[in-house]
Design a protein around this motif. Structure first.
Motif, PDB file in Angstrom:
ATOM      1  N   ALA A  90       0.819  -1.218   0.000  1.00 33.36           N
ATOM      2  CA  ALA A  90       0.000   0.000   0.000  1.00 33.36           C
ATOM      3  C   ALA A  90       0.846   1.259   0.000  1.00 33.36           C
ATOM      4  O   ALA A  90       0.381   2.330  -0.389  1.00 33.36           O
ATOM      5  CB  ALA A  90      -0.934  -0.010   1.223  1.00 33.36           C
ATOM      6  N   ALA A 149       3.366   2.037  -1.847  1.00 26.72           N
ATOM      7  CA  ALA A 149       3.995   2.413  -3.115  1.00 26.72           C
ATOM      8  C   ALA A 149       2.961   2.239  -4.229  1.00 26.72           C
ATOM      9  O   ALA A 149       1.925   1.604  -4.016  1.00 26.72           O
ATOM     10  CB  ALA A 149       5.211   1.522  -3.382  1.00 26.72           C
ATOM     11  N   THR A 150       3.235   2.806  -5.402  1.00 30.33           N
ATOM     12  CA  THR A 150       2.334   2.593  -6.530  1.00 30.33           C
ATOM     13  C   THR A 150       3.079   1.802  -7.606  1.00 30.33           C
ATOM     14  O   THR A 150       4.296   1.943  -7.759  1.00 30.33           O
ATOM     15  CB  THR A 150       1.834   3.930  -7.103  1.00 30.33           C
ATOM     16  OG1 THR A 150       2.957   4.772  -7.328  1.00 30.33           O
ATOM     17  CG2 THR A 150       0.880   4.607  -6.135  1.00 30.33           C
ATOM     18  N   VAL A 151       2.360   0.970  -8.314  1.00 26.46           N
ATOM     19  CA  VAL A 151       2.980   0.132  -9.352  1.00 26.46           C
ATOM     20  C   VAL A 151       2.062   0.031 -10.555  1.00 26.46           C
ATOM     21  O   VAL A 151       0.869   0.341 -10.475  1.00 26.46           O
ATOM     22  CB  VAL A 151       3.262  -1.309  -8.832  1.00 26.46           C
ATOM     23  CG1 VAL A 151       4.321  -1.311  -7.749  1.00 26.46           C
ATOM     24  CG2 VAL A 151       1.982  -1.972  -8.336  1.00 26.46           C
ATOM     25  N   ASP A 152       2.600  -0.435 -11.650  1.00 28.80           N
ATOM     26  CA  ASP A 152       1.797  -0.679 -12.841  1.00 28.80           C
ATOM     27  C   ASP A 152       1.012  -1.978 -12.620  1.00 28.80           C
ATOM     28  O   ASP A 152       1.605  -3.042 -12.432  1.00 28.80           O
ATOM     29  CB  ASP A 152       2.699  -0.811 -14.066  1.00 28.80           C
ATOM     30  CG  ASP A 152       1.879  -1.077 -15.313  1.00 28.80           C
ATOM     31  OD1 ASP A 152       1.208  -0.143 -15.773  1.00 28.80           O
ATOM     32  OD2 ASP A 152       1.878  -2.231 -15.794  1.00 28.80           O
ATOM     33  N   ILE A 153      -0.312  -1.866 -12.626  1.00 32.15           N
ATOM     34  CA  ILE A 153      -1.156  -3.009 -12.245  1.00 32.15           C
ATOM     35  C   ILE A 153      -1.079  -4.133 -13.279  1.00 32.15           C
ATOM     36  O   ILE A 153      -1.030  -5.315 -12.928  1.00 32.15           O
ATOM     37  CB  ILE A 153      -2.615  -2.555 -12.014  1.00 32.15           C
ATOM     38  CG1 ILE A 153      -2.702  -1.640 -10.781  1.00 32.15           C
ATOM     39  CG2 ILE A 153      -3.545  -3.757 -11.857  1.00 32.15           C
ATOM     40  CD1 ILE A 153      -2.421  -2.298  -9.445  1.00 32.15           C
ATOM     41  N   GLY A 160      -6.916  -4.463  -6.292  1.00 35.60           N
ATOM     42  CA  GLY A 160      -5.919  -3.451  -5.970  1.00 35.60           C
ATOM     43  C   GLY A 160      -4.561  -4.080  -5.700  1.00 35.60           C
ATOM     44  O   GLY A 160      -4.446  -5.286  -5.485  1.00 35.60           O
ATOM     45  N   LYS A 161      -3.544  -3.250  -5.717  1.00 38.01           N
ATOM     46  CA  LYS A 161      -2.180  -3.751  -5.487  1.00 38.01           C
ATOM     47  C   LYS A 161      -2.050  -4.466  -4.144  1.00 38.01           C
ATOM     48  O   LYS A 161      -1.338  -5.465  -4.024  1.00 38.01           O
ATOM     49  CB  LYS A 161      -1.167  -2.600  -5.586  1.00 38.01           C
ATOM     50  CG  LYS A 161      -1.433  -1.453  -4.613  1.00 38.01           C
ATOM     51  CD  LYS A 161      -0.643  -0.208  -4.964  1.00 38.01           C
ATOM     52  CE  LYS A 161      -0.860   0.930  -3.969  1.00 38.01           C
ATOM     53  NZ  LYS A 161      -2.257   1.398  -3.867  1.00 38.01           N
ATOM     54  N   GLU A 162      -2.781  -3.973  -3.120  1.00 34.83           N
ATOM     55  CA  GLU A 162      -2.696  -4.579  -1.781  1.00 34.83           C
ATOM     56  C   GLU A 162      -3.256  -5.995  -1.807  1.00 34.83           C
ATOM     57  O   GLU A 162      -2.694  -6.921  -1.203  1.00 34.83           O
ATOM     58  CB  GLU A 162      -3.479  -3.740  -0.759  1.00 34.83           C
ATOM     59  CG  GLU A 162      -3.040  -2.275  -0.662  1.00 34.83           C
ATOM     60  CD  GLU A 162      -3.661  -1.385  -1.735  1.00 34.83           C
ATOM     61  OE1 GLU A 162      -4.500  -1.867  -2.531  1.00 34.83           O
ATOM     62  OE2 GLU A 162      -3.294  -0.192  -1.799  1.00 34.83           O
TER      63      GLU A 162
END
Ligand code: PLP
Length: 400
Positions: free
Chosen positions: A39, A41-45, A277-279
């Motif tokens: 949560a 950091a942001t990433v390319d999904i 979501g990434k999480e």
């Protein structure tokens, strides 16, 4: 002040199993920690999903995999994948399926409340076979010829729900469907443990398998995954990912979105409403890797739950609250509490549910006067709290 306290919400003791309505189980710290880190950091999904697919493929023996926000979502994406394949026009049509093949064949005895997830994509269910075994009217299950006879040029898939015992055998169904070139979608949401099941349905020919992440995997409550054929997983991704991009500027992972085989990219598909979501993606992968890891960890977990069940049964019997027996269901141990009749069991259920803290047990055997404690969702400290709550509930009823 705790987050729930701050909201005026009282946490409960869930002794009813991995129930969505009760928030499943508390997550193990290794999953929580992975989600907190994810949560932050942001990433390319799409890239994250492509990597998730490799890991799921390795663990399940399938060609590919994909993380979803639950097994029900996985079933909707699986149905969408079979309806649209890699045709962006069809992706845009769903859930409207007028004029395109839209039938999913399903054995009458496999109908259940979760097949709504297949219809949600726009598929029409076509029931086959008789319900003989369930009503005790006959001994035969679904036959291969009945599958063959039901397949037409409107058929996009055969749906299969794993039951215990498995009925009819999955291999018979996949062979019959594959003879006609039709994929088989398997609902295996709650079929873990045993860990062998991660590979079994794929090995028996399933084209897409849906598993829940929020049940025995102990992953995030809103997680699940698909594993299966690469082209169908690509199609599931096509129906799911956010493609609001300029392709001149953005690249997509070709193993997940094969642009060279597509006439173009669709806009949002039917899956847009239940994004992962990434999480959830990271938490699911961590939980899945742990579950599929060395068996020692799982055996230890099984032994721990067994000890917990035995302890609860002994405490409850000692307190003269109910006749308590430990029952091994094949998956996880349960403690069955016999109250003699359904009315008394219901009264105890209500007293527990209104206690402090509230305790929710399983009511699945209520008609027999039995309440079930599913220990899989309890932690050690809750075992003692559970007995105390039962003792209080029963003495309150005795006074009333
Ligand atoms: C739990 C369950 C589902 C749904 O799983 P979620 O991960 O909660 O979406 C689907 N099918 C069956 C048979 C289930 O038991």
């Amino acid at each position: 002040m705790g987050v729930y306290e701050d909201l005026g919400i009282v946490p409960l003791i869930n002794a009813a199993g991995f129930k969505t309505r009760l928030g499943g189980a508390a997550l193990p710290s290794y999953v929580v920690e992975s989600m907190v880190e994810a949560a932050g950091a942001t990433v390319d999904i799409a890239g994250l999903q492509a990597r998730a697919g490799e890991i799921i493929a390795e663990i399940t023996g399938a060609e590919a995999g994909y993380v979803t926000c639950g097994a029900a979502a996985a079933l909707t994406l699986a149905a969408a994948a079979c309806l649209t394949r890699l045709d962006p026009r069809k992706v845009e049509m769903l859930p409207d399926t007028d004029g395109i093949p839209n039938e999913i064949i399903i054995y009458r005895s496999h109908r259940n409340s979760y097949d709504h997830a297949l219809r949600a994509a726009g598929a029409k269910l076509v029931e086959i076979g008789l319900n003989d075994r369930a009503v005790g009217a006959g001994v035969r299950s679904l036959q291969a010829w009945e599958i063959d006879a039901a397949i037409t040029d409107r058929t996009v898939a055969v749906a299969y729900v794993v039951t215990t015992p498995e009925d009819p055998p999955l291999r018979m169904v996949t062979e019959a469907a594959h003879k006609r070139g039709v994929p088989v979608v398997v609902d295996a949401a709650a079929q873990l443990p045993p860990a062998d099941n991660l590979r079994r349905f794929t090995a028996e020919g399933a084209d897409l398998v849906a598993f829940s992440g929020g049940k025995a995997l102990r992953g995030p409550q809103a997680s699940g995954f698909l594993c299966g054929r690469k082209d169908l997983i690509q199609s599931a991704a096509l129906n799911h990912l956010d493609f609001d991009v300029d392709l001149e500027l953005t690249s997509l992972p070709p193993e997940l979105i094969p642009l060279d085989r597509l006439p173009g990219l669709p806009h949002h598909g039917i899956g847009r409403g239940f994004k992962a979501g990434k999480e959830e993606i990271v938490g699911l992968l961590v939980a899945l890797r742990r579950f599929a890891g060395p068996p020692a960890g799982r055996e230890e977990d099984g032994a721990r739950l067994h000890r917990l069940a035995e302890r609860i049964a002994a405490d409850v019997s000692r307190a003269n609250v109910a006749a308590a027996t430990v029952v091994d269901t094949g998956g996880y141990p349960e403690v069955h509490l016999g109250f003699g009749d359904a009315r008394r069991a219901a009264a105890v259920y209500r007293a527990l549910a209104h206690g402090t803290p509230p305790v929710i047990v399983s009511e699945e055997l209520l008609a027999q006067g039995t309440l079930v404690i599913a220990v899989a969702t309890l932690h050690e400290a809750q075992g003692a709290a559970m007995c105390e709550a039962l003792r209080r509930a029963v003495s309150t009823l005795a006074r009333a």
